[in-house]
Structures are given as C-alpha cells and as structure tokens.
Motif scaffolding. Structure first.
Motif, PDB file in Angstrom:
ATOM      1  N   ARG A 353      -5.457   0.055  -4.806  1.00 20.58           N
ATOM      2  CA  ARG A 353      -5.008   0.484  -3.477  1.00 20.58           C
ATOM      3  C   ARG A 353      -3.684  -0.175  -3.133  1.00 20.58           C
ATOM      4  NH1 ARG A 353      -7.340   2.216   1.380  1.00 20.58           N
ATOM      5  NH2 ARG A 353      -9.445   2.090   0.532  1.00 20.58           N
ATOM      6  N   ILE A 354      -3.611  -1.469  -3.337  1.00 18.16           N
ATOM      7  CA  ILE A 354      -2.438  -2.209  -2.861  1.00 18.16           C
ATOM      8  C   ILE A 354      -1.200  -1.924  -3.696  1.00 18.16           C
ATOM      9  CG2 ILE A 354      -1.555  -4.551  -2.528  1.00 18.16           C
ATOM     10  CD1 ILE A 354      -4.335  -5.303  -1.576  1.00 18.16           C
ATOM     11  N   SER A 355      -1.419  -1.633  -4.969  1.00 19.85           N
ATOM     12  CA  SER A 355      -0.268  -1.386  -5.834  1.00 19.85           C
ATOM     13  C   SER A 355       0.109   0.089  -5.898  1.00 19.85           C
ATOM     14  CB  SER A 355      -0.562  -1.905  -7.246  1.00 19.85           C
ATOM     15  OG  SER A 355      -1.676  -1.210  -7.792  1.00 19.85           O
ATOM     16  N   ALA A 356      -0.642   0.943  -5.202  1.00 17.29           N
ATOM     17  CA  ALA A 356      -0.370   2.383  -5.304  1.00 17.29           C
ATOM     18  C   ALA A 356       1.025   2.704  -4.776  1.00 17.29           C
ATOM     19  CB  ALA A 356      -1.416   3.164  -4.513  1.00 17.29           C
ATOM     20  N   PRO A 357       1.800   3.519  -5.486  1.00 20.70           N
ATOM     21  CA  PRO A 357       3.150   3.865  -5.011  1.00 20.70           C
ATOM     22  C   PRO A 357       3.123   4.443  -3.607  1.00 20.70           C
ATOM     23  CG  PRO A 357       2.840   4.607  -7.272  1.00 20.70           C
ATOM     24  CD  PRO A 357       1.512   4.104  -6.803  1.00 20.70           C
ATOM     25  N   GLU A 358       2.089   5.238  -3.277  1.00 19.62           N
ATOM     26  CA  GLU A 358       2.056   5.866  -1.954  1.00 19.62           C
ATOM     27  C   GLU A 358       1.866   4.826  -0.854  1.00 19.62           C
ATOM     28  OE1 GLU A 358      -1.624   7.283  -4.278  1.00 19.62           O
ATOM     29  OE2 GLU A 358       0.444   6.689  -4.675  1.00 19.62           O
ATOM     30  N   ALA A 359       1.360   3.639  -1.211  1.00 16.95           N
ATOM     31  CA  ALA A 359       1.200   2.576  -0.215  1.00 16.95           C
ATOM     32  C   ALA A 359       2.447   1.696  -0.161  1.00 16.95           C
ATOM     33  CB  ALA A 359      -0.027   1.728  -0.548  1.00 16.95           C
ATOM     34  N   ASN A 360       3.457   2.032  -0.956  1.00 19.05           N
ATOM     35  CA  ASN A 360       4.643   1.188  -1.042  1.00 19.05           C
ATOM     36  C   ASN A 360       5.915   2.024  -0.908  1.00 19.05           C
ATOM     37  OD1 ASN A 360       3.725  -1.709  -1.835  1.00 19.05           O
ATOM     38  ND2 ASN A 360       2.437  -0.349  -3.040  1.00 19.05           N
ATOM     39  N   ALA A 361       5.877   2.974  -0.005  1.00 21.24           N
ATOM     40  CA  ALA A 361       7.050   3.802   0.295  1.00 21.24           C
ATOM     41  C   ALA A 361       7.624   4.414  -0.976  1.00 21.24           C
ATOM     42  CB  ALA A 361       8.107   2.982   1.043  1.00 21.24           C
ATOM     43  N   GLY A 362       6.734   4.759  -1.894  1.00 25.38           N
ATOM     44  CA  GLY A 362       7.173   5.431  -3.119  1.00 25.38           C
ATOM     45  C   GLY A 362       7.844   4.516  -4.121  1.00 25.38           C
ATOM     46  N   ALA A 363       7.797   3.209  -3.865  1.00 27.59           N
ATOM     47  CA  ALA A 363       8.398   2.278  -4.820  1.00 27.59           C
ATOM     48  C   ALA A 363       7.809   2.538  -6.201  1.00 27.59           C
ATOM     49  CB  ALA A 363       8.115   0.843  -4.393  1.00 27.59           C
ATOM     50  N   ALA A 364       8.658   2.597  -7.176  1.00 27.11           N
ATOM     51  CA  ALA A 364       8.156   2.921  -8.510  1.00 27.11           C
ATOM     52  C   ALA A 364       8.829   2.053  -9.542  1.00 27.11           C
ATOM     53  CB  ALA A 364       8.410   4.392  -8.822  1.00 27.11           C
ATOM     54  N   MET A 365       8.040   1.666 -10.512  1.00 26.02           N
ATOM     55  CA  MET A 365       8.585   0.915 -11.633  1.00 26.02           C
ATOM     56  C   MET A 365       7.832   1.376 -12.859  1.00 26.02           C
ATOM     57  SD  MET A 365       6.975  -2.631 -10.267  1.00 26.02           S
ATOM     58  CE  MET A 365       5.224  -2.834  -9.957  1.00 26.02           C
ATOM     59  N   LEU A 366       8.490   1.275 -13.990  1.00 22.66           N
ATOM     60  CA  LEU A 366       7.861   1.614 -15.261  1.00 22.66           C
ATOM     61  C   LEU A 366       7.345   0.320 -15.866  1.00 22.66           C
ATOM     62  CD1 LEU A 366       7.314   3.738 -17.517  1.00 22.66           C
ATOM     63  CD2 LEU A 366       9.503   3.025 -18.513  1.00 22.66           C
ATOM     64  N   ARG A 367       6.036   0.188 -15.901  1.00 15.69           N
ATOM     65  CA  ARG A 367       5.445  -1.024 -16.480  1.00 15.69           C
ATOM     66  C   ARG A 367       5.299  -0.812 -17.976  1.00 15.69           C
ATOM     67  NH1 ARG A 367       0.168  -1.949 -13.033  1.00 15.69           N
ATOM     68  NH2 ARG A 367       0.132  -3.720 -14.433  1.00 15.69           N
TER      69      ARG A 367
END
Lengths: 443, 443
Positions: A353-367
């Motif tokens: 939940r906490i790391s979901a992109p939708e919970a982070n203003a679409g923040a995205a990174m390629l892990r």
C-alpha cells in the motif's frame, strides 16, 4: 521429475543414463586447444546439437542437456548486450544472475584530465568485454573469462556528487545529486556509501562478472582507488518459471509494480529527456539516476512470523504475489476493501500500500536489485538482503517521496535495515567512437 | 556475435528484436497463480518451446532463448539429483554454479540421540528439497525457492573428528579423521576450520541454494550451532565452452588431472569400499573423506606476473591448459623434456609437476572446488580464491602426500594462502527409508 541423471556421451546424439553418483559410465567430451574466438564462432552450431538433444522428450529428456557434460555454450553464454546506444546498458537489461557494485574515489591529484582518460580506458574495456573479447588495457588479460561467451555482460558507469568539485566541474553537477534526506531507519556506513565514481557490472556468469571487475579495477591504476565493493545475485537463467519479477531472500516476489518498457511513459519515468529540461545539464541527456541501498534483511526475525503475518506485512500473497484483495500478481490491489471484521484487507501499514505509485503521486522508479549474502554477520545473523538499485529520471520524484513514506509507516521496516547508500548520475550511452561521460568531461 | 537483444513475446513462436536498452517494445508473459507443482509438471513442454526457438538460426537466433523473457524452466531448473543412492550426492555430481559450506558444532547437552534426530530431520528435508518440494520441517517454508525447479540441488553431510567423542561414539571414529599434519604455508583461522558436522549445498541457482541453507540451518534448532559458513560459485551452465575443467580466479584451467568416473579405478580412489577394509568402521561403506581448504589467492601479486611467468609457475599454458611440453589439455606432460637452453620446459617447482599423481605414488583425489569472492579484505586486497574441496577414499593417501610436496616446493605457494581447513567423514548415501549417518548413529 526424472530421478536419474542423463549425461552426454561425446558422440553427437548419444545419451547415457545412470543413477547419480554411481559414477562408472560417464563419458566426457575430449578437450581441445581451440581458441575462444573459434568457440564463440561455432557456438550456434554446437549449441544447437546440445539443445536438440534436449527436445527429444519431456522433462526426463531435458535432463540430458545439462551443459557440464557438453562442450557447447547455450544462450546463457552467447548473449551479448551492445555497449553503444542511447542509454547505458544495465538499466532496462533483464536481471543478471551475478552482479558487482564498485565505487571509486579519485586519487589525490587526479583531476578532470585523468578522469577523462580513465573513462576512456574503462569504456574501451567495457565495450570489448561485452563483446566477448579479452581486456587488453594495462597488460595481459587475466584469462578468467576464457572459454566463456559474453554471458550478457553489462558495465554501467555513474558519477557521485563529490566527483564534480574534485574535477573542477562543479557547475556541471546536476541538482538531482544533492544528498538524499536522512531517513529514520538509516543505519548507514559511510565507508560503504557514496563515492566519486560508481560501476555496476552484471552478467549471467559469475566468472565473467569477476573478470570484468578485475579488469576495470586494474585500469583505475593510480587515478582512482576502490572505496567499497559489493557482490549480488539473482536467479540463474532457466532455473525458475517466474523469472521477470524474481523473489527476494524473504521469499517475496519483488518488482511487480515496476514500470514496463512496453508502457508509453517508461522512458519519461526512467531517463532524462533529450534535450534535458531547464536546470539539468546537457550532458545528462539519455541518462538516469541510480539510488543504491544495501538493505539488510533481518531474516531470523522475518522467518519467525507466520505466513499469514508475513502476507499482512507485505499486502500480497507469498505464493504468487497477488494482492490480498484477490486476483493475480498483476491485478490492481483494492486498497479500500474491508474484510468481514471491518478491517482493511490490505492493512494501512502494508508495504504494497505505502509503496504503491498511486499513493505517491505517480512517483515511479525502475527497481533492478540484486540479492546479497555475505555469510554470517558479526552479530551471528545472516548478512544477507537486497542490493536495492532503482533507476529514475529524477530521484526527487522517484525514490525520495516513496522512501519517505516507507520510512514513516511501512510494516516491513521492522525487518530491514538500510546499511549503505549511494546516489549516482549515470550519463547516457556512448555513441560509436565516444566514451561514457565524454559529453561531461570534454564539455 | 549479435549486437541486438532478441526477446520473447508471450505468444509461442513469436520473437521480437530490439536494440538493448531502447526498451519500448518488450512484451512480458502474463503472471498466473499456478502452483509450483504444476510448473514443474509442465516444464518439459514449456521448455521445449523456449529451446526450439533457439534452434532457428545460429548465434543470433540463440539470443532469443534468454529465459528472463520466457515463463519456462530449462534443464538448469528442472534437473533433479536423487537423494538416495550408494553414495551421497554432491561428490561426483558435476560442478554447481553456486555452493554453500556450513559447519555446525553440537550444542552443550546434545548427544547421540539428539544428533540422530537432527540427521533424520536433515535427511528428510534434503530429500524433499532435492526433489523440488518445499521444506516442511519446523514451520512454513520460506518461499525463496518457489517457482524454481530443483536446479540440481545436492546436500551432502559429513562428520568431523570432534563429533565422535561428543556423541559417545569414539570407538566408531575412523583413523582417517586424525588431524591433518601442519603445513608451513598454513595461516589457518580456527574459527573457520573444523566443526562437528559439515554440510555442503550445491545448486545451479543461487536462490535455491540459499533456500536450502536456511531450511537446514533452521532445523539445527537447539541441537547444533553454526560454527562457520562459506559461499562459493562456479560457471553458470551454458556460459562456457569448457565446462568440465573450469577456470579458477587466477584464470587457470583447474582439475585436468582429476580421476574420471569412466576410469575403472575411480570408485576405489574416491569411495570407501563395501565392506570397508579392516580398521575402517563398517558405517563408512560407500562413504568418502572430504578435505576442505579455504585457499586465498593473492591476486594482486599474481596478476602482476607476465603470462609467461604465470605459465612457468603452473607448468601449463593458460589458453588451453596444455602442458608446456605441448599437445592439448589431456596430453601427458613430458616432465623430462628440456628446452634449447638446457632447462626443464616444465620447471622443477611447477605446480603441475609437483601435484602430478605420477609424482605422488598414484595418490589421487577428486577435486570439486568452488571459487569464492567475499569482496575486499581488511588488507585492501581481494578476499577471493578457491574453496578447495577434495574427495578421496583415504586422505592419508590422497590429500596429505600431495599437499606435503606442494608445501615444500610449489612455485604457486607464493601466490596462495591456506586460511581455513576441515576434514570430514562423509558416510555413504542413504537407502530408501534410511537417513544419512543412520548406520553410525544407530550402530
């Protein structure tokens, strides 16, 4: 599943079968003094023989293709990743079975000119090794990769914040390299963090990766000294049926929500555009930023949790990575769903939940991490975990906001410890005739 | 060599080609919640699809079969080694890509009864894991090996000299477990040497190996505590064209003179006969003795030598392992041959001369090592080398006389350092319904 080992005779098309370890009728292919070049050149034909045997029949037939008994490379060895390109290799390249991370500090007195010469040497060597050629810089090749194919080797070069002042290039330093904010869960070892220069090596063969590590280290010569070095691994190609989002050492499927290269905004999320936006130096066109964290997993504690409790911490099923709200790994979690008891099915502090992109203003990174396992630590617990590496066009919109949220409320944080950290500007790929970083160092 | 990455679409038979790292058209196979059992059951069919694609055309066609983009296991994953047999697995099994060595000491108060229960638990778990099943002992499986095939996993159990008195089995201790003589080149760390119990884990997948390590360690429970643990590696299956006698981290081909399972006296050299000769306890029938040495390579010094000098140290050509007196890797060295200058072509202190079986009254051992690389040591040099493991029916006729000669006159000894040592009695394999060591512990 076959209960016998099937082995290759050295006659094409001949298979022998014996119970493992009875060891009386194994035939081994004769050794010959053929050169590496010749081996690579004939790999297609030889490989076809080995693999064709494998197709004869089902799982039992497959056991015949175990390559220790053959003389052929398979695609594991023959795969080559090009050195030149818009972006450096090792970013969207599929996960490697083996990896080395190594950070260097410039030696006292080494400045822009010496750094440029080093990047030129390193680029020439990386190009040669990635094509399966020997390393010729600085004396004879160690020979460790002789007989092996390129094995998907990639070498990726980055610059740390401290690189720029030491080379008189302070004006070229991207603002994105400002230090990461401190996080309350950090237990960072400065000696294993940061660095002027960062090199990521990946290969599907451990000796090919080690060979590259030594060759690049040797070429640092008197210009740069090793600051820290870490080793990691992922699954071997072909070992698992779930190879894209691999499991980590907690047993959890990792990387489900990664941006996919097939998605239209993949490049925008991961790479600096060409030309870069105002405020980002021109030399970063096509580049990316890597955040590197050595994340120790407190496995003794984690493994004491019941499977149910582990799944509540993550918010996904362990068996297949599906959200606890149902479906498959790729189903979107239903973050509002409540169970019969009225509680959220995916708890409020679940990692997913906490790391979901939708919970982070679409923040995205390629892990694109490696697992690590350095034996048993001084405290008697496994010195194992994740060499977390994430790639993004802007770390202040990728890693930082997500980590800030995780740092405050992630149930997983009780089971991990961030032990080292680095942030590196990774320039775009070198064009033919160019070396990595040339647009910075000759700006 | 192809300069492009070719990747799998998720439609059978469809290939897509793109320059590496351009990353816009990669298709990924959909994830499904199918069970591990099902994946293993269908691996033969799915694998055939993946491999058949590879046979379409030469080296470039081969790049298509890179498994990260497929959902299929290959033989790397599906290979299973049987647990039950005359001998334990992991002795004449081909070299594994990944290995763990772990030694345990019995906890105070743990005696024969507790040791027997531990070996019974360990055997049940080893049998299950080697068949690709979860570890069910002591709670839920960690899940780290979910999705993966058995990946040629082997688990091998041995007893150290100190085990016997602690379990009241002193009369059953083989004389062959008497301490090894000291060697002048030893720099042994007692904390990483010896141990009551020894477990060797090998697999072609690093996560499968780690999974087994954790499962076995957990089952030690309160009976035994970890004394030391080491990690090693070899080539990945398919990465090299010379997979039987692999290279070590000095770049040298290693194991050329190993006894071959096809040779008539292989079993006599490596395994204790059934019944054992007088003086050897009956429970060792079908067993073997493992000498384990952590041999650090002084790579910074070694790599400064010219290729010519390295070859004089070894007595063989680096390129192909052929003796300096000519031929191919398998040609017998001409130890009496002199060059135009009157000097021996293979110097008197060359490693190949001193370690040759013919120079050691036919002493023979099966060397089955792993390389190790634990990063950079406290002294700033690579903490890397060889986890030397050799197997023999009698260490006093195998390892000891050869090491004594090497200790005195081997040119290689200036470039290596023995840092840890162990000697373990490895009982014969367990029959169906039996556990490893039962014939000792219930004698």
């Amino acid at each position: 599943m076959s209960k016998t080992r099937q082995e290759h005779d050295d006659r094409p098309g001949v298979r022998t079968t014996r119970p493992a370890e009875e060891g009386t009728d194994s035939a081994r292919a004769p050794s010959t003094g053929i050169s590496r070049r010749r081996l690579l050149g004939t790999a297609g034909v030889a490989g076809a023989t080995g693999l064709a045997l494998g197709t004869a029949g089902g799982a039992a037939g497959y056991a015949a293709a175990r390559p220790e008994e053959a003389t052929a490379l398979t695609t594991v060895g023959t795969n080559a990743v090009p050195f030149h390109g818009t972006h450096q290799p090792g970013i969207s390249t599929p996960a490697h079975a083996r990896g080395h991370l190594i950070a260097f500090d410039l030696a006292p007195g080494a400045r822009r000119k010496e750094a440029a010469a080093l990047l030129r040497r390193w680029s020439a060597t990386a190009r040669a090794l990635m094509a399966g050629e020997p390393a010729t810089g600085g004396g004879h090749d160690t020979g460790v990769a002789l007989d092996a194919g390129p094995s998907s080797l990639t070498v990726t070069f980055g610059f740390g914040r401290t690189f720029f002042d030491r080379t008189g290039l302070g004006e070229q330093r991207p603002a994105a390299l400002d230090p990461l904010p401190p996080f309350s869960s950090d237990h960072l070892d400065p000696g294993r963090s940061d660095g002027d220069l960062w090199v990521q090596i990946g290969s599907d063969d451990a000796l090919v990766a080690f060979h590259a590590l030594r060759a690049l280290q040797k070429e640092a010569g008197t210009t740069a000294r090793v600051r820290w070095q870490m080793n990691g691994f992922n699954r071997s190609p072909g070992a698992a049926a779930h190879p894209i989002t691999s499991r980590n050492l907690m047993g959890q499927i990792d990387g489900t929500k990664n941006p996919k290269p097939s998605e239209p905004d993949f490049a925008r999320k991961i790479f600096v555009p060409t030309p870069p936006a105002a405020g980002t130096p021109a030399w970063m066109a096509g580049g990316s930023y890597a955040v590197v964290r050595r994340i120790r997993m407190l496995l003794d504690d984690w493994e004491k949790l019941s499977l149910h409790k582990q799944e509540l911490v993550i918010g996904r099923r362990k068996s297949d990575g599906a959200p606890l709200t149902g479906g498959t790994e790729t189903t979107e979690p239903d973050l509002d769903k409540r169970g019969p008891d009225g509680n959220l099915v995916i708890p409020s502090n679940a990692h997913a939940r906490i790391s979901a992109p939708e919970a982070n203003a679409g923040a995205a990174m390629l892990r694109r991490p490696f697992s690590f396992h350095d034996g048993i630590g001084a405290d008697g617990t496994p010195d194992a975990g994740l060499l977390f590496i994430c790639w993004q066009a802007d770390p202040l919109r990728g890693f930082v906001p997500v980590q800030r949220k995780l740092d405050r409320g992630d149930a997983l944080s009780a089971f991990i410890r961030h032990e080292a950290s680095g942030l590196f500007a990774v320039p775009g790929g070198a064009a033919e005739g160019e070396y990595v970083g040339q647009r910075l160092l000759e700006s």
